[in-house]
Design an enzyme around this catalytic site. Structure first.
Site, mmCIF file in Angstrom:
data_model
loop_
_atom_site.group_PDB
_atom_site.id
_atom_site.type_symbol
_atom_site.label_atom_id
_atom_site.label_comp_id
_atom_site.label_asym_id
_atom_site.label_seq_id
_atom_site.Cartn_x
_atom_site.Cartn_y
_atom_site.Cartn_z
ATOM 1 N N SER A 28 27.376 40.530 32.690
ATOM 2 C CA SER A 28 27.584 41.739 33.484
ATOM 3 C C SER A 28 27.286 41.494 34.964
ATOM 4 C CB SER A 28 26.706 42.887 32.967
ATOM 5 O OG SER A 28 27.085 43.259 31.671
ATOM 6 N N HIS A 88 30.370 39.934 36.285
ATOM 7 C CA HIS A 88 31.397 40.959 36.481
ATOM 8 C C HIS A 88 31.188 41.682 37.813
ATOM 9 C CE1 HIS A 88 33.082 40.278 32.670
ATOM 10 N NE2 HIS A 88 32.393 41.115 31.938
ATOM 11 N N HIS A 138 19.427 42.389 35.813
ATOM 12 C CA HIS A 138 19.019 43.584 35.059
ATOM 13 C C HIS A 138 18.368 43.225 33.731
ATOM 14 C CE1 HIS A 138 22.968 42.446 33.547
ATOM 15 N NE2 HIS A 138 22.685 43.099 32.437
#
Length: 380
Positions: free
Chosen positions: A49, A52, A69
């Site tokens: 992610s 991305h 994260h």
């Protein structure tokens, strides 16, 4: 010398623009404001992610930004009004907050919370603190936060609703994966698909999330677990974690969904897609049995792509669902998941392929994109 109430200078990885490599910079991290906590990050995982978010296909990205994260660390200081945390606490930042007061938090039907930026703005994960300002500065420029966590910084500031205290004995370089990858895949099987004892499953994509989904299927009592990936090097670990059949779509002349359907009497009960590829999402749905087959989407597709679903598939009893953070209510669930890891109820260590110094962040992304690592953990 105490750093409480002072600006801290530390190293962080900044993405200055889309498509760029990460740049290790000295940043200034402001003290926490009301109901905020400043955390010293000890370890952080590298997740797709994050890749991305800096892809040119991710139209909504705001730059410059500090991503990350999937971290774990130690509370350095707390802002006014904070009562649940104190300096020295071991914690995991949460990209899925839990305020405990909104209609979502009060409902058992979802793990969403109105504090998450996508519900509030529907624009971007690259954002600012709740008061509309940043706690990060570099070279005189404001730096955006990411998913309320920004763990690619030695120190970060998070809202009180986006942090949870964990077992003081937990190894942070392992349990950081509970901040995203493990929880997402494991929960996709347990909470979202609700895999049943004796059922059959197919997991598409054997990265950290997919292998965690395999573990979730196994612990739920699935009798047969198909693990699908084009990288055969991932098969031995998949079998170690519970897969019964490993399939490489490139080995077959037929579409993989047809292969699975033929191998399992018309299809599996549950399919979990952990890649973020539209064609694979459709294959996952198509490999489930008519009558009651359930497909769960975990992967995130970039570029605004959509899934083409035939109404007839739904009429014939197939279901399609998706999951965010594995369906876990974060503050309630993360400490329990850490405790389960400490009790050896699942093998989190197996997901860590490499542990590298933080300065090797670009190498970590290369390893992920080349399919050479399940998860790489960076340590400060």
């Amino acid at each position: 010398m105490s750093t409480v109430g002072k600006v801290i200078k530390c190293k962080a990885a900044i993405a200055w623009e889309a498509g760029s490599l990460f740049s290790i910079e000295e940043v200034e991290v402001a003290p926490p404001k009301e109901h905020e906590i400043r955390v010293k990050i000890v370890a952080t995982g590298v997740c797709r992610s994050d890749a991305h978010a800096i892809s040119p296909s991710f139209k909504e990205g705001l730059f410059p930004v500090i991503l990350g994260h999937e971290g774990a660390g130690i509370v350095e200081s707390t802002g006014p009004g904070v009562t649940k945390f104190k300096p020295g606490d071991k914690v995991i930042p949460l990209y899925m907050p839990q305020c405990g007061q909104c209609k979502f938090c009060l409902s058992p039907k979802t793990n969403l919370c109105e504090k998450i930026s996508k519900i509030k703005t529907a624009i971007s994960d690259q954002d600012l603190m709740p008061d509309g300002t940043s706690r990060f500065t570099c070279k005189g420029k404001q730096i955006y936060h990411f998913m309320g966590t920004s763990t690619f910084s030695e120190y970060t500031v998070v809202a009180e609703t986006s942090l949870v205290k964990i077992d003081d004995a937990a190894p942070l370089e392992k349990v950081c994966l509970i901040g995203c990858g493990f929880s997402t895949g494991y929960g996709a099987a347990i909470n979202t698909a609700k895999v049943e004892p004796g059922s059959t499953c197919a997991v598409f994509g054997l990265g950290g999330v997919g292998l965690s989904a395999v573990m979730g299927c196994k612990v739920s009592g699935a009798s047969r677990i198909f693990a699908i990936d084009i990288n055969k090097d991932k098969f031995s670990l998949a079998k170690e974690l519970g897969a019964t059949d490993c399939l490489n779509p490139q080995d077959f002349k037929k579409p993989i969904q047809e292969v699975i359907t033929e191998m399992n009497d018309g299809g599996v009960d549950f399919a979990i897609e952990c890649i973020g590829n539209i064609a694979v999402m459709n294959a996952a749905l198509e490999c489930t049995t008519v009558g009651w087959g359930t497909c769960v989407i975990v992967g995130v597709a970039v570029g605004g792509q959509t899934i083409a679903v035939s109404p007839m598939q739904l009429i014939m009893g197939k279901k399609i669902n998706a999951t965010f953070f594995g369906g876990w209510k974060s503050i309630d669930s993360v400490p329990k998941l850490v405790s389960d890891y400490m009790a050896k109820k699942f093998n989190l260590d197996a997901l860590v392929t490499y542990t590298l110094p933080f300065e090797k962040i670009n190498k970590a992304f290369d390893l992920m994109c080349e399919g050479k690592s399940t998860r790489t953990v960076l340590v400060f």
